[in-house]
Motif scaffolding. Structure first.
Motif, PDB file in Angstrom:
ATOM      1  N   ASP A 130      -8.312  -0.708   6.328  1.00 41.49           N
ATOM      2  CA  ASP A 130      -9.196  -0.173   5.305  1.00 41.49           C
ATOM      3  C   ASP A 130      -8.577  -0.194   3.918  1.00 41.49           C
ATOM      4  O   ASP A 130      -9.260  -0.328   2.919  1.00 41.49           O
ATOM      5  N   TYR A 131      -7.264  -0.069   3.872  1.00 42.19           N
ATOM      6  CA  TYR A 131      -6.552   0.066   2.605  1.00 42.19           C
ATOM      7  C   TYR A 131      -6.468  -1.246   1.830  1.00 42.19           C
ATOM      8  O   TYR A 131      -6.188  -1.243   0.641  1.00 42.19           O
TER       9      TYR A 131
ATOM     10  N   ASN B  48      -7.892  -1.563  -1.418  1.00 44.82           N
ATOM     11  CA  ASN B  48      -7.458  -0.532  -2.366  1.00 44.82           C
ATOM     12  C   ASN B  48      -6.105  -0.841  -2.990  1.00 44.82           C
ATOM     13  O   ASN B  48      -5.598  -0.058  -3.775  1.00 44.82           O
TER      14      ASN B  48
ATOM     15  N   TRP C  87       0.832  -1.202   0.000  1.00 48.43           N
ATOM     16  CA  TRP C  87       0.000   0.000   0.000  1.00 48.43           C
ATOM     17  C   TRP C  87       0.873   1.261   0.000  1.00 48.43           C
ATOM     18  O   TRP C  87       0.638   2.208  -0.737  1.00 48.43           O
TER      19      TRP C  87
END
Ligand SMILES: *[C@@H]1O[C@H](CO)[C@@H](O)[C@H](O)[C@H]1NC(C)=O
Ligand SMILES: *[C@@H]1O[C@H](CO)[C@@H](O)[C@H](O)[C@H]1NC(C)=O
Ligand SMILES: *[C@@H]1O[C@H](CO)[C@@H](O)[C@H](O)[C@H]1NC(C)=O
Length: 502
Positions: A142-143, A146, A108
């Protein structure tokens, strides 16, 4: 018993239930170093179980190993480092040392700094391992969803070689290659999803339910079209004989300790028990069997998504009554499903769950399934995030080239390489005819068929119109000399070798 103790007890109990012999297969792809000469060659690396591996494709880049933040546990911003490639530059693969933080965090952080992929160098000499997402259910994870860049673990020795080449002033270029990560022998893809009806396991369960909902449409189109053969699977454990009458086995197992699942909340005193999960899993497996027999296996997707929406544990609806309503609403034969489930309290085997336990053991290249959920495509375990686009890419790479169904050629999977330099393929600009076709595999250079005239040739430098019925008549404009041979564009070849996704 205190919460702490109870948790410990549950965990140690699970260890007993786990399959003793485990043959986990590390899924790999190729990494080809093209320069410098000193380390040129093909190496293996292990695909990380997050991010988006470019199944079916390749990615070319140049390696960076920054002087600071070498473990990538802090933002590169703090060090004024960026990996964004300049126009015309190769994408950057960041070499990162293993250790100190999660693999996913490294990916990330590198992605935010503009990296196109990460290579994690192992910190000890050992066979390759699979980098996975952390189990902990932290809200700051949360990432995870993504992360879109691919990640690869490389051996310590390869990491050391790359570092020494870089410190000697060499530029290290490489190509990551996933074209052979999924076998693609024929026109049908066989795939399995190892899943679970438990909806209370935090992020992993939420991701799984989201995936089922999002993928359902694609799965049904593929299955109805005969392009795929899908089979859902459910993992169960058995209770060692000496414990079958224990309280733990009674609450976690059905059929006298034969088929067990862990307690959803890891707390025997509240909520649903492991045995409730086993029965619901069995019901899903039975719905699949019953519908598969009637030639409509895709109804399974409707059932499981409806069940997740209408019968969640948190609303205390994780029950037979709720499930039966859905079964009836989908016009599934309830009697057959009930017969398939049998009597969970009886001291007998259940043929469906027995078959499930047997298929859990690895066959051929697949290896044992130990991560839930796991997707298996053409008998290879999928690694990467469980997300529609990423999964579809892997599935589509399982079709023999140019036999992939239309859904594999839709926009969000396309690489749009034809837009630039015509993808390096043959084209006739004046007539607006091109051999370039965008697919999830990257672009294909294939001579087209235009107005009923089939062109043939290598697709890169030449395509020639051949038509038995109307030789060149409609296509006078493209014809040179006797045939319909069309001029080649030799420059195109130059772009071919620097394309990002070949
Ligand atoms: C992840 O993506 C979602 C949707 O684009 C966005 O709302 C969310 O803020 C992102 N999370 C992080 C940690 O960047
Ligand atoms: C589903 O049906 C197909 C075709 O009839 C069959 O080959 C396959 O074995 C069935 N799968 C299961 C799990 O019963
Ligand atoms: C060429 O053909 C494509 C697809 O058939 C079309 O979208 C495009 O507008 C055409 N371009 C020209 C210049 O005619």
């Amino acid at each position: 018993m205190s919460q702490e103790k109870l948790r410990f007890f549950t965990l140690s109990f699970l260890l007993i239930l786990s399959p003793a012999l485990c043959r986990f297969v590390v899924e790999k792809n190729n990494l080809k170093i093209t320069s410098p000469d000193s380390i040129k060659g093909i190496y293996e690396c292990a695909i990380g179980n997050f991010g988006v591996p470019q199944y079916g494709g390749t990615l070319v880049g140049t390696v960076a190993y920054p002087k600071s933040n070498q473990k990538a546990c802090k933002s590169y911003n703090d060090f004024d480092i960026s990996f964004k490639s300049k126009p015309g530059g190769l994408p950057t693969f960041v070499l990162i040392d293993r250790g100190d933080c999660f693999f996913t965090l490294k990916a990330w952080i590198a992605q935010q700094a503009g990296a196109a992929a990460i290579l994690v160098a192992d910190n000890k000499a050992e066979p390759l391992i699979t980098m996975d997402t952390p189990e902990e259910d932290k809200s700051d994870a949360d990432y995870l969803q993504n992360i879109t860049i691919p990640s690869a673990l490389i051996t310590k020795s390869l990491g050391d070689s790359i570092k020494s080449a870089l410190s000697g002033g060499d530029m290290v270029n490489m190509k990551l290659d996933w074209t052979e990560s999924v076998p693609h022998p024929d026109e049908r893809v066989e795939y399995e999803l190892w899943t679970n009806s438990n909806d209370q396991c935090g992020k992993k369960c939420d991701t799984q339910i989201e995936f089922l909902k999002n993928f359902k449409g694609a799965a049904q189109i593929l299955e109805k079209g005969g392009h795929t053969q899908f089979t859902p699977h459910y993992i169960t454990w058995y209770c060692p004989e000496a414990f079958t009458l224990s309280k733990q086995c009674k609450s976690q197992c059905i059929n006298h300790g034969r088929y067990c699942a862990p307690d959803p909340e890891q707390d025997f005193t509240k909520g649903y028990d492991g045995k409730d999960v086993v029965v619901q899993n069995l019901r899903q497996a039975c719905v699949y069997r019953v519908m598969n027999e009637t030639g409509k296996p895709w109804v399974w997707w409707d059932y499981v998504t409806d069940f997740a929406i209408r019968c969640p544990m948190k609303d205390k609806k994780y029950t037979k009554e709720c499930a039966d309503e859905i079964i009836k609403s989908l016009d599934i034969d309830l009697k057959k499903v009930d017969k398939c489930i049998g009597d969970p309290d009886a001291d007998v085997e259940n043929p469906v769950l027995k078959a499930e336990q047997e298929s859990q053991i690895g066959k051929g290249a697949r290896g044992d399934v130990t991560i839930l959920p796991t997707l298996v495509v053409n008998n290879r375990q999928y690694r990467g995030k469980l997300e529609k686009g990423a999964v579809l890419k892997a599935m589509c790479s399982g079709f023999e080239e140019s036999t992939e169904p239309a859904i594999c050629l839709t926009e969000d999977l396309n690489t749009n390489e034809c837009l630039e330099n015509n993808g390096g393929c043959w084209q006739d600009k004046a007539a607006n005819i091109t051999a370039c076709r965008d697919t999830f595999r990257g672009r294909l250079c294939e001579c087209p068929t235009v107005q009923g005239v089939k062109f043939s040739g290598d697709g890169y430098t030449h395509c020639k119109g051949i038509s038995v019925l109307s030789p060149c008549r409609q296509l006078d404009i493209f014809c040179v000399g006797t045939g319909c041979k069309i001029m080649a564009y030799p420059l195109a070849l130059l772009f071919y070798s620097t394309s990002i996704l070949l």
